[in-house]
Design an enzyme around this catalytic site. Sequence first.
Site, PDB file in Angstrom:
ATOM      1  N   LYS A   1      40.340  48.807  52.214  1.00  0.00           N
ATOM      2  CA  LYS A   1      39.364  49.817  51.942  1.00  0.00           C
ATOM      3  C   LYS A   1      38.577  49.981  53.187  1.00  0.00           C
ATOM      4  O   LYS A   1      38.331  49.266  54.115  1.00  0.00           O
ATOM      5  CB  LYS A   1      38.620  49.584  50.843  1.00  0.00           C
TER       6      LYS A   1
ATOM      7  N   ARG B   1      43.302  42.937  43.069  1.00  0.00           N
ATOM      8  CA  ARG B   1      44.604  44.327  43.090  1.00  0.00           C
ATOM      9  C   ARG B   1      44.738  44.732  44.585  1.00  0.00           C
ATOM     10  O   ARG B   1      43.942  44.779  45.251  1.00  0.00           O
ATOM     11  CB  ARG B   1      43.778  45.281  42.320  1.00  0.00           C
TER      12      ARG B   1
END
Length: 274
Positions: A220, A254
Site C-alpha cells: 500500500k 491479507r
Amino acid sequence: MTINSNGNLLDLTVPKVMGILNLTPDSFYDGGQFANLSTALIQVEKMILAGADFIDVGGYSSRPHAPLVSTAEEIARILPAIKAIKKSFPTALLSIDTFRSEVAHAALSEGFAWVNDITAGSDPLMFQTVASFKVPYVMMHMRGTPQTMTTLTQYTNLLLDIRAYFAEKIIQVQAAGITDYLIDPGFGFAKTTEQNFELLNGLQHFQCLNAPILVGVSRKSMIYKTLQTTPDMALNGTSFLHGIALSKGAKILRVHDVKEAVECVKLFRKLTPN
C-alpha cells in the site's frame, strides 16, 4: 482464538495468511492481471501451494477514487470465476470481498466460506445475509466511500475513535446473530500516511475488543510513498510491516505475496513459540 469456518474450528493463535485475488481491471497493484479465468485459476493454485490459508476474491476495486461499479457488473465479474475456483479447489477456504449483500449471497451460495466487507454493514441486508449462512465476517473501518474517503481523515483521537467504531459494530453483528467476526483497522481507508503508521504502532490497543485482527498493508501507499518508490517495489517494506503487525497482535495477514507472508509468520513464531 478460534473461528468456525465450514464446520471446522480454525485456531488463530497461529497467525494465518489470506491471499488476495482481484478480478478487477483497476486495482492499485494487480489490476487486470487476473481478470482472465485461466490466469485467476493459476494464481489461486500458486497461492495455495505457497501456503495461503484463505483466498479473498473481489470484483470491485476499493482504491482511492476508483470508479463506481454496479452490482450487476460486480456479479458478472466474479460469478464465472468463483464457480470455477470452487470446482477446481473444493477444499480451499474462500472469502468474498464485497460490501454488497447480493454479491455476498451469490458467492456464499457457491460454497464460499467467509465475507470480507470494507464497509462493515453499509448494505442493510449484509448482516442478515452473513448470519443466515453462519460464516465468519470481516468488518473493516472506513469512512465514506472509495470515492470520498481521502477527504475524511479528521479524527478526535485516531485509535480511540476507531476502537469505539468497532465496539459499536460488534454489538450490531452480535445482535444480528453473527457469532464469528474479525476486525480490520482499514489501513489506507480514510487515513493519511502518518495516521496509518500511528494505527499500526497502536494496533495492540484493539485486542481489548476480543476479536481477531486482520491487517491489510500489502504494497500500500503508506509503504511505497514513504520509500518514494512504487507498489511493484514495495515487497520488502510490506514484509517488514507484516512483522510489526504480527508482534502487535495481528492474526491474519491479507497479502498479495503469499510465500513471503508465510515466511514472516514462520519467523515470528520462532520468536513466540508459545
